[in-house]
Enzyme design. Structure first.
Site, mmCIF file in Angstrom:
data_model
loop_
_atom_site.group_PDB
_atom_site.id
_atom_site.type_symbol
_atom_site.label_atom_id
_atom_site.label_comp_id
_atom_site.label_asym_id
_atom_site.label_seq_id
_atom_site.Cartn_x
_atom_site.Cartn_y
_atom_site.Cartn_z
ATOM 1 N N THR A 217 0.740 -1.223 -0.006
ATOM 2 C CA THR A 217 -0.013 -0.130 0.000
ATOM 3 C C THR A 217 0.907 1.410 -0.078
ATOM 4 O OG1 THR A 217 -1.767 -1.336 1.150
ATOM 5 C CG2 THR A 217 -1.861 1.276 1.374
ATOM 6 N N CYS A 219 4.001 1.813 -0.929
ATOM 7 C CA CYS A 219 4.829 1.784 -2.017
ATOM 8 C C CYS A 219 3.824 2.340 -3.078
ATOM 9 C CB CYS A 219 5.373 0.504 -2.480
ATOM 10 S SG CYS A 219 6.655 -0.257 -1.401
#
Length: 277
Positions: A217, A219
């Site tokens: 999430t 990234c």
């Protein structure tokens, strides 16, 4: 065939995720889904899957710099997303590259601990990140544990403490900080806050999605902002669009079951095949 001039080119400097849900793999998927050309500089090769990180091999700093110099010396790059830099040498290498090749927009996702709980950095990288990379970044996107380590405070227990820690980073020289409030489980809304050095505060709210499949999430959000900033007139507009993209990827990914642990997001949810599960 050459790309039209407005076509954004985005570079990710991050680690490889063998499971494909986070790191370089998530970044490149996000870049492609949002209509940009993605290039990459790998800083570490991680051994991981949906159940966690089992190992990390850090690349030599000269190889990190060589990859970046090769890309930046040839391709016009409009934005850079920086992810995992596992040690001090990697941080110095990334900072040296950005000083040699200034780019219009830099997002720093200070990956100090993976969301699975596995440590991917040592303590002395925190001070180097603050002194070497934060002055070069236009936006920092820490999660709660990363925010606490960067600000030198205990982990925030509520939104007020989170905002206070974000302002501490601004006082130390950060240009903008995106504070991610999706961790507060007592609310039906996931609310993030964008704080900027000029004193502006921008809240972003979206319905909370009850799903264990959140691998990558952080990234994905930071790489989405990097991809969208060249396409928008302001940072708040880019963050708002990145949040909408992330919400769709989480919502669609919540219906997937890949692996035995915390599954990835559906990065191509806007394409017809992205709805399949």
């Amino acid at each position: 065939m050459s790309l039209p001039a407005p076509f954004p080119r985005v570079l990710t400097i991050a680690g490889s995720d063998s499971g494909g849900g986070a790191g370089i793999q998530a970044d490149l998927k996000t870049f492609g889904a949002l209509g940009t050309y993605g290039a990459s500089v790998i800083t570490a090769v991680t051994v991981q899957n949906t159940q966690g990180v089992q190992g990390v091999h850090v690349l030599p700093p000269d190889i990190i710099e060589a990859q970046a110099d090769s890309v930046l010396g040839d391709i016009r790059i409009d934005a850079v997303k920086i992810g995992i830099l596992p040690d001090a040498a990697c941080i110095r290498a990334a900072a040296a590259v950005l000083r040699r090749h200034p780019v219009p927009f830099v997002v720093l996702d200070p990956v100090l601990v993976a969301t699975s709980g596995d440590s991917l950095a040592v303590e002395d990288t925190v001070s180097l990140m603050l002194t070497e990379l934060m002055p070069l970044a236009d936006l920092i996107t820490p999660n709660l544990s990363e925010l606490a380590r960067l600000s030198g405070q205990p982990q925030a227990a509520d939104e007020d403490e989170m905002l206070a820690q974000g302002r501490l980073l601004l006082a130390q020289g950060a240009r903008a900080v995106l504070l991610k409030g999706g961790h507060w489980e007592d609310s039906s809304q996931a609310r993030d806050w964008l704080l900027t050095a000029d004193g502006q505060t921008h809240p972003f709210s979206s319905p909370r999605i009850d799903t264990p499949h959140t691998h990558g999430t952080g990234c994905t959000l930071s790489s989405a902002i990097a991809a969208l900033r060249p396409q928008h007139d302001s940072l708040p507009a880019a963050v708002a669009e990145a949040k909408r993209y992330l919400h769709g990827a989480l919502e669609t990914g919540s219906r997937w079951q890949l692996g035995r642990g915390r599954g990835p997001l559906a990065h191509f949810w806007r394409q017809p095949h992205g709805q399949e599960h």
